[in-house]
Write a protein that holds these residues in place. Sequence first.
Motif, PDB file in Angstrom:
ATOM      1  N   HIS A  18       0.844  -1.235  -0.045  1.00 17.16           N
ATOM      2  CA  HIS A  18      -0.033   0.049   0.022  1.00 17.16           C
ATOM      3  C   HIS A  18       0.858   1.251   0.046  1.00 17.16           C
ATOM      4  O   HIS A  18       0.590   2.085  -0.654  1.00 17.16           O
ATOM      5  N   ASP A  19       2.067   1.427   0.973  1.00 19.00           N
ATOM      6  CA  ASP A  19       2.786   2.641   1.088  1.00 19.00           C
ATOM      7  C   ASP A  19       3.540   2.791  -0.400  1.00 19.00           C
ATOM      8  O   ASP A  19       3.600   3.862  -0.677  1.00 19.00           O
ATOM      9  N   LEU A  20       4.077   1.559  -0.903  1.00 21.51           N
ATOM     10  CA  LEU A  20       4.869   1.530  -2.117  1.00 21.51           C
ATOM     11  C   LEU A  20       4.065   2.076  -3.146  1.00 21.51           C
ATOM     12  O   LEU A  20       4.497   3.164  -4.113  1.00 21.51           O
ATOM     13  N   VAL A  21       3.029   1.812  -3.403  1.00 23.92           N
ATOM     14  CA  VAL A  21       1.872   2.047  -4.512  1.00 23.92           C
ATOM     15  C   VAL A  21       1.354   3.513  -4.402  1.00 23.92           C
ATOM     16  O   VAL A  21       1.361   4.239  -5.164  1.00 23.92           O
ATOM     17  N   LEU A  22       1.200   3.904  -3.163  1.00 18.49           N
ATOM     18  CA  LEU A  22       0.685   5.097  -2.761  1.00 18.49           C
ATOM     19  C   LEU A  22       1.901   6.311  -3.074  1.00 18.49           C
ATOM     20  O   LEU A  22       1.489   7.375  -3.727  1.00 18.49           O
ATOM     21  N   ALA A  55      -1.275   9.986 -17.438  1.00 20.07           N
ATOM     22  CA  ALA A  55      -2.820  10.006 -16.805  1.00 20.07           C
ATOM     23  C   ALA A  55      -3.386   8.719 -16.784  1.00 20.07           C
ATOM     24  O   ALA A  55      -3.936   8.286 -15.957  1.00 20.07           O
ATOM     25  N   ASN A  56      -3.133   7.991 -17.748  1.00 23.73           N
ATOM     26  CA  ASN A  56      -3.621   6.456 -17.851  1.00 23.73           C
ATOM     27  C   ASN A  56      -2.860   5.642 -16.623  1.00 23.73           C
ATOM     28  O   ASN A  56      -3.503   4.723 -15.873  1.00 23.73           O
ATOM     29  N   GLU A  57      -1.633   5.869 -16.562  1.00 20.63           N
ATOM     30  CA  GLU A  57      -0.826   5.098 -15.554  1.00 20.63           C
ATOM     31  C   GLU A  57      -1.244   5.690 -14.016  1.00 20.63           C
ATOM     32  O   GLU A  57      -1.192   4.733 -13.263  1.00 20.63           O
ATOM     33  N   VAL A  58      -1.523   6.885 -13.987  1.00 22.65           N
ATOM     34  CA  VAL A  58      -2.503   7.379 -12.666  1.00 22.65           C
ATOM     35  C   VAL A  58      -3.709   6.574 -12.323  1.00 22.65           C
ATOM     36  O   VAL A  58      -3.858   6.140 -11.249  1.00 22.65           O
ATOM     37  N   LEU A  59      -4.210   6.203 -13.357  1.00 25.88           N
ATOM     38  CA  LEU A  59      -5.814   5.680 -13.489  1.00 25.88           C
ATOM     39  C   LEU A  59      -5.400   4.091 -12.953  1.00 25.88           C
ATOM     40  O   LEU A  59      -6.048   3.593 -11.824  1.00 25.88           O
ATOM     41  N   ALA A  60      -4.362   3.536 -13.679  1.00 20.18           N
ATOM     42  CA  ALA A  60      -4.072   2.209 -13.092  1.00 20.18           C
ATOM     43  C   ALA A  60      -3.601   2.125 -11.935  1.00 20.18           C
ATOM     44  O   ALA A  60      -3.813   0.947 -10.982  1.00 20.18           O
ATOM     45  N   THR A  61      -2.791   2.941 -11.505  1.00 21.76           N
ATOM     46  CA  THR A  61      -2.195   2.912  -9.987  1.00 21.76           C
ATOM     47  C   THR A  61      -3.276   3.058  -9.379  1.00 21.76           C
ATOM     48  O   THR A  61      -3.161   2.452  -8.104  1.00 21.76           O
ATOM     49  N   PHE A  62      -4.034   4.035  -9.234  1.00 23.21           N
ATOM     50  CA  PHE A  62      -5.269   4.258  -8.456  1.00 23.21           C
ATOM     51  C   PHE A  62      -6.078   3.234  -8.303  1.00 23.21           C
ATOM     52  O   PHE A  62      -6.575   2.794  -7.028  1.00 23.21           O
ATOM     53  N   ILE A  67      -7.693  -1.478  -4.793  1.00 23.53           N
ATOM     54  CA  ILE A  67      -7.757  -3.202  -4.507  1.00 23.53           C
ATOM     55  C   ILE A  67      -6.912  -3.387  -3.262  1.00 23.53           C
ATOM     56  O   ILE A  67      -7.442  -4.016  -2.470  1.00 23.53           O
ATOM     57  N   ILE A  68      -5.565  -2.969  -3.023  1.00 26.22           N
ATOM     58  CA  ILE A  68      -4.876  -3.312  -2.070  1.00 26.22           C
ATOM     59  C   ILE A  68      -5.531  -2.649  -0.620  1.00 26.22           C
ATOM     60  O   ILE A  68      -5.485  -3.310   0.314  1.00 26.22           O
ATOM     61  N   ARG A  69      -6.143  -1.303  -0.827  1.00 29.20           N
ATOM     62  CA  ARG A  69      -6.733  -0.858   0.477  1.00 29.20           C
ATOM     63  C   ARG A  69      -7.879  -1.785   1.030  1.00 29.20           C
ATOM     64  O   ARG A  69      -8.058  -1.908   1.944  1.00 29.20           O
ATOM     65  N   ALA A 159       2.316  -6.331 -12.207  1.00 30.73           N
ATOM     66  CA  ALA A 159       1.846  -5.134 -13.150  1.00 30.73           C
ATOM     67  C   ALA A 159       2.484  -3.781 -12.693  1.00 30.73           C
ATOM     68  O   ALA A 159       2.884  -3.103 -13.700  1.00 30.73           O
ATOM     69  N   GLN A 160       2.547  -3.623 -11.407  1.00 30.83           N
ATOM     70  CA  GLN A 160       3.286  -2.412 -10.995  1.00 30.83           C
ATOM     71  C   GLN A 160       4.699  -2.259 -11.312  1.00 30.83           C
ATOM     72  O   GLN A 160       5.046  -1.218 -11.720  1.00 30.83           O
TER      73      GLN A 160
END
Length: 310
Positions: A18-22, A55-62, A67-69, A159-160
């Motif tokens: 969670h911390d790494l993806v955030l 912007a697409n990558e921000v969407l995918a990361t969000f 999901i992780i949260r 994926a990340q």
Amino acid sequence: MSGEEIKQETDAAEESRHDLVLTGLCIDLLILIPETAAVILSGSATLFADVIKCANEVLATFFALLIIRRVTLGGKFTYDYGMGKFESLTRIITGGVMFVSLCILLFFTFHRLIEPERFDMDAAIIGIPLMVLASIADSYHWKKNYRLAQKEPTPIMEAQWRLRRAKTFSDVLILLALVLSVLLVQYSWAEYIDPVVSVLIIGFLLLAGYREINASLPDLFDKTLEEELQFVILRELAGSFDKYYEFHGVRSRRSGSRIYIEIFLGFDPEQKVGEVQDFIDSLKRSLEALIPGSVVSIIPTSEKDPRSAA
């Protein structure tokens, strides 16, 4: 290791993800804002392509963070098979958005190829230092995500790290394009550097969108396991053919990082329940050791085709 220790270790791993993806999401947003300003000031096709891609990558990361949260906060008794289908659905949505963005980029880029414009130094002033910082940040997160994916493999972390790897290469490519545009600004053909590099970024976007959709559809429609894993199951069953009476079939599906396998076996009615249970436990342990991330259920049945009843 006790159940409480396993739970604490799992929670710690989820918190780390969670911390790494955030952190990655925050960095993407910090880069996206000034890069958008550079596009508005300069009209650079390369930076515009990267803004759309980012912007697409921000969407995918969000979505990955969401999901992780959700998994970290709980809901395991609400979603018995995890959040795998939600993950697959969000990846398909992300892939769809990428293809829409692709259409916008293609129109803008080919317009620039037909009517090239002189390179605007505003793109270099903002873009070069920005891409240097982005390259460093994305390469760092690429390595961090890769190490975590190797230690605690999940589709999200897989994926990340692939996303961060692609971003690193894209950042370096854009940096090179901006530097070359500045160094070769006196040549008329240098006007084509910007739109040509944006075409390469479109290629990245096309490949990423295809991968997102192609990787998610089989899981969303409960595609059965790959042939090599089916062979593992059949080999184990063949080695224990004297322990059961009939084999009625296998049903399998993926849900995120988990693989759910149901094996339908018939047993001799004269066989003791304890003997049947011992064999079931032994086969379950063996298969779960051979197929990482699997959850195996051995179902005693007399049905000839249990899948037809599902």
